[in-house]
Design an enzyme around this catalytic site. Structure first.
Site, mmCIF file in Angstrom:
data_model
loop_
_atom_site.group_PDB
_atom_site.id
_atom_site.type_symbol
_atom_site.label_atom_id
_atom_site.label_comp_id
_atom_site.label_asym_id
_atom_site.label_seq_id
_atom_site.Cartn_x
_atom_site.Cartn_y
_atom_site.Cartn_z
ATOM 1 N N GLN A 39 1.301 -10.997 -4.160
ATOM 2 C CA GLN A 39 -0.124 -10.695 -4.023
ATOM 3 C C GLN A 39 -0.637 -10.049 -5.296
ATOM 4 O OE1 GLN A 39 0.134 -8.148 -0.447
ATOM 5 N NE2 GLN A 39 -1.307 -9.588 0.462
ATOM 6 N N CYS B 12 0.786 -1.238 0.000
ATOM 7 C CA CYS B 12 0.000 0.000 0.000
ATOM 8 C C CYS B 12 0.819 1.289 0.000
ATOM 9 C CB CYS B 12 -0.997 0.022 1.151
ATOM 10 S SG CYS B 12 -0.515 -0.917 2.582
ATOM 11 N N LYS C 261 -14.026 -5.327 6.859
ATOM 12 C CA LYS C 261 -13.544 -6.074 5.693
ATOM 13 C C LYS C 261 -14.453 -7.243 5.347
ATOM 14 C CE LYS C 261 -10.613 -9.010 8.546
ATOM 15 N NZ LYS C 261 -9.374 -9.763 8.680
ATOM 16 N N HIS D 230 -5.095 -1.169 -4.711
ATOM 17 C CA HIS D 230 -5.616 -0.177 -3.788
ATOM 18 C C HIS D 230 -6.469 0.788 -4.582
ATOM 19 C CE1 HIS D 230 -2.327 -1.933 -1.519
ATOM 20 N NE2 HIS D 230 -3.103 -1.688 -0.481
ATOM 21 N N ARG E 13 6.961 -11.731 4.572
ATOM 22 C CA ARG E 13 6.430 -11.670 5.930
ATOM 23 C C ARG E 13 7.105 -12.734 6.771
ATOM 24 N NH1 ARG E 13 -0.068 -10.818 4.761
ATOM 25 N NH2 ARG E 13 0.215 -8.987 3.436
ATOM 26 N N HIS F 141 -8.306 -1.704 0.236
ATOM 27 C CA HIS F 141 -7.234 -2.677 -0.038
ATOM 28 C C HIS F 141 -7.969 -3.920 -0.515
ATOM 29 C CE1 HIS F 141 -4.407 -0.771 3.055
ATOM 30 N NE2 HIS F 141 -5.566 -0.288 3.410
ATOM 31 N N ASP G 208 -2.454 -7.539 -5.775
ATOM 32 C CA ASP G 208 -2.910 -6.500 -4.865
ATOM 33 C C ASP G 208 -3.387 -5.257 -5.607
ATOM 34 O OD1 ASP G 208 -3.405 -5.440 -2.416
ATOM 35 O OD2 ASP G 208 -1.316 -5.135 -1.855
#
Length: 647
Positions: free
Chosen positions: A380, A333, A463, A384, A362, A509, A382
């Site tokens: 990911q 992000c 979420k 945003h 991670r 997200h 991913d």
RNA sequence: GCCCACGUAGCUCAGCAGGUAGAGCACUUCCUUGGUAAGGAAGAGGUCACCGGUUCAAAUCCGGUCGUGGGCUCCA
């Protein structure tokens, strides 16, 4: 009194036992497999007296969903009794029924061995043979507390204290007693189809700061046949394990010398990844996303500003460059926000949808690493989305739609859960309500069912989590959609509104597949390694009969490659049967057999990995067939996004 | 991170009342040129995860470390 039992009006005596009442209306066969009964909303033991208010009574059979639950619950008690018989110093904790079986937690000063499990199972079978009654007593909490305290069953005492109820039910099979609200099968003889599976550590009440107990898992069914079916299913599932298939199909490997949770993708695995990623890129472009990309490491200051340093530090890796500390990104992000912030944004620019196949690291605890499913370095899909508050709802619908389309393409059933505001959280109630409503409305508008998980949202916003299952039906989270008010605030993201003032955008997200690694792991198990033609790393293999077809095989290879088919040739000095077997085990969709007669006919003999063989086809026809099967799945979202073209 | 189990050739596994390793598949070479799930022969390949201890002697027994598996906590 008159009671309707299993659809028949039956006259029963006041205060009669449920079992007696039921036996009047049921056939012997039906009665034999009745484990408990239902009166209104209440499930009752067969030994219970019929409540005065009861007007209808239904039997619950062992093979029904509710009946199985009762069988499993009862088996857990049975196991507890067996354990107490064999190891009197054991303290019992808690033992519920779960999907496919049950478990029970025990506190014992030495670990249970596999031999212990066998002995426990034998003792259970002995108790089943004795066919003892499951009797029930109702005691006041104080009396029950005293009784368990006297037995040294501290865990039960704690449970009673926490229940806060006036009375509790105590179940016993003669000698052994257990705290439980029931109900149970009438006698231990009903429990004949179970098997103990494993021992595991489990924290008392799921709290890692409290004592770790020993949990024995077992499975229980309504008949030996059902039990066998389940055990066979487990065996089958093990064969689909993505870790086994990953090795056998030469997709990826994990090396001790590289590190746990780090994947090395072999040519075929990397190819499947690339195909999946290309597919995703196309889908994102089609749905109005922009591609962005950020670096793997960003200065530590930035992670401090975002709050990750305070809240997520233990999961992050850090490195140093020229005496400056950098954090290796665990999320994407920050870069995306800085890209947004790189110039003034107008309300007309929103929504901005930034997509990145972002590689994150991670530091997951060593004990949780699991093949491709839980790793330390992963990619990911991913994105945003930065939008105006009034666009939030539409954007969420768009994302949910996206998730649904993709899951449909792969044929996944999924479960959704909406997590609401936790106690420790930031932001105004108004923002939270609005975001939570947006999430719910989006799901409602698409008729998608979901569970509410109160208070389990992120500290910055509510979420939606989407969960799919692997071959062993273990659930894995893939897609997640999170609303965020905090980061736009912390990074002072703004847009200039119609009114000329600066306003705060909302950030979503979201990931669709979640992690490419995990999703591929699930896909491998889902397809048992037999990828659909569009995803298969090798779509076709040319098989020669003897080396006299080698030259022709080369021509076929060239022809198919030019058509865009991923093809290879097996010209080894082996018999056809051998080559077919190998291609079949590698789950290659199409085998193209070439012998002298195919050369003569200027074609190939097509064998499909499953089902009917198309047989002899011209090169052109064979290519058409493969390409038809290889077509990328294509699904239109079916919703229109809001564009800021008004004003 | 915690509990339990496991760790022998690239893969699947055997060997383990302690006497310095074996099979099948895969790999290499040779023979075989064979039509839809394994043709034959020979060969190569292992400091038995690593480190210590017990013993005349350890793959085998004991301890530790690392890794993997099943769970717990956590999570994409």
């Amino acid at each position: 009194m008159q009671v309707e039992i299993a659809g028949q009006a039956v006259e029963v005596l006041e205060g009669a036992k449920c079992a007696d009442a039921l036996s009047q209306a049921l056939s012997k066969k039906q009665f034999k497999k009745t484990v408990v009964c239902r009166c209104g909303d209440a499930l009752l033991d067969l030994s219970a007296s019929l409540p005065e208010t009861c007007t209808t009574l239904e039997p619950v059979f062992a093979d029904s969903e509710e009946g199985l639950d009762v069988v499993r619950h009862s088996t857990a008690h049975l196991m507890a009794e067996a354990v107490k018989n064999l190891f009197p110093e054991v303290k019992v904790a808690i033992g519920p029924s779960i999907e496919n079986g049950f478990y029970y937690d025990f506190d014992y000063d030495r670990p249970f061995t596999p031999e212990d499990l066998e002995a426990i199972e034998a003792e259970m079978n002995r108790l089943v043979g004795a066919d003892k009654d499951f009797s029930c007593r109702v005691l006041s909490s104080a009396e029950a507390r005293k009784e368990f305290k006297g037995q040294g069953e501290d865990y039960k005492v704690e449970l009673i204290d926490d229940l806060g109820a006036e009375t509790v039910s105590i179940y016993g099979q003669g000698g052994f007693t257990d705290l439980c609200r029931g109900p149970h099968v009438p006698r231990t003889g009903f429990l004949h189809s179970f098997k103990l599976l494993s021992v595991a550590g489990a924290y008392w009440r799921g709290d890692e700061k409290r004592k770790q107990l020993q949990r024995i898992y077992g499975t229980a069914w309504s008949s030996p046949k059902e039990l066998k079916k389940y055990l066979d299913r487990l065996e089958e599932a093990k064969k689909r394990d993505h870790r086994k298939l990953g090795t056998r199909l030469d997709l990826f490997s994990i090396h001790e010398e590289v590190g746990g949770g780090m994947i090395l993708w072999h040519p075929k695995g990397a190819l499947v990844r690339a195909i999946l990623e290309d597919f995703e890129r196309k889908e994102h472009l089609r749905r109005g996303y922009d591609f962005v990309q950020g670096p793997l490491i960003l200065k530590r200051d930035l992670w401090e500003r975002s709050g990750h340093y305070d809240n997520y530090r233990e999961n992050m890796y850090f490195t140093e460059v020229d005496e400056t500390s950098y954090g290796i990104k665990p999320m994407n992000c920050l870069s995306h926000m800085l890209i947004y912030k790189s110039r003034i944004r107008s309300y007309r620019d929103l929504p901005q949808r930034y997509f990145e196949l972002g590689v994150v690291h991670r530091h997951e605890k060593s004990g949780v690493l699991h093949g491709l499913m839980r790793v330390r370095s992963f990619t990911q899909d991913d994105a945003h989305i930065l939008c105006r508050p009034d666009q939030l709802q539409d954007e969420i619908v768009g994302v949910v739609n996206f998730v649904k389309d993709i899951m449909d393409i792969f044929g996944f059933e999924f479960e959704a859960e909406i997590s609401t505001r936790p106690e420790k959280s930031i932001g105004s109630d108004e923002d939270w309500d609005r975001a939570t409503d947006s999430l719910k409305n989006a799901m409602d508008s698409m008729g998608m069912p979901y569970d509410i998980n109160e208070g389990d949202g992120a500290f910055y916003g509510p979420k939606i989590d989407i969960v799919i299952k692997d071959a062993l039906e273990r659930k894995w989270q893939c897609a997640t959609i999170q609303c965020d008010f905090t980061l736009p605030e912390r990074f002072d993201l703004v847009y200039v509104g119609e009114d000329g003032d600066r306003h705060r955008p909302v950030m979503i997200h979201r990931v669709i597949l979640g992690s490419i690694e995990r999703f591929l792991g699930i896909l491998i198990e889902h397809y048992s390694g037999a990828f659909p033609v569009w995803l298969a790393p090798v779509q076709a293999r040319v098989l020669t009969i003897t080396d006299s077809q080698n030259e022709y095989a080369g021509k076929v290879l060239q022809f198919m490659r030019e058509k865009g088919i991923r093809v290879e040739a097996d010209i080894r000095n082996e018999k056809l049967g051998y080559k077919v077997r190998e291609a079949q085990l590698e789950k290659i969709p199409y085998m193209l057999v070439v012998g002298d007669s195919e050369i003569e006919a200027k074609g190939v003999n097509v064998r499909w990995r499953d089902g009917d063989d198309p047989g002899l086809l011209s090169l052109e026809k064979a290519a058409e067939l493969i390409l038809a099967g290889a077509q990328e799945p294509f699904k239109l979202g079916g919703i229109s996004y809001s564009f800021s073209t008004t004003a």
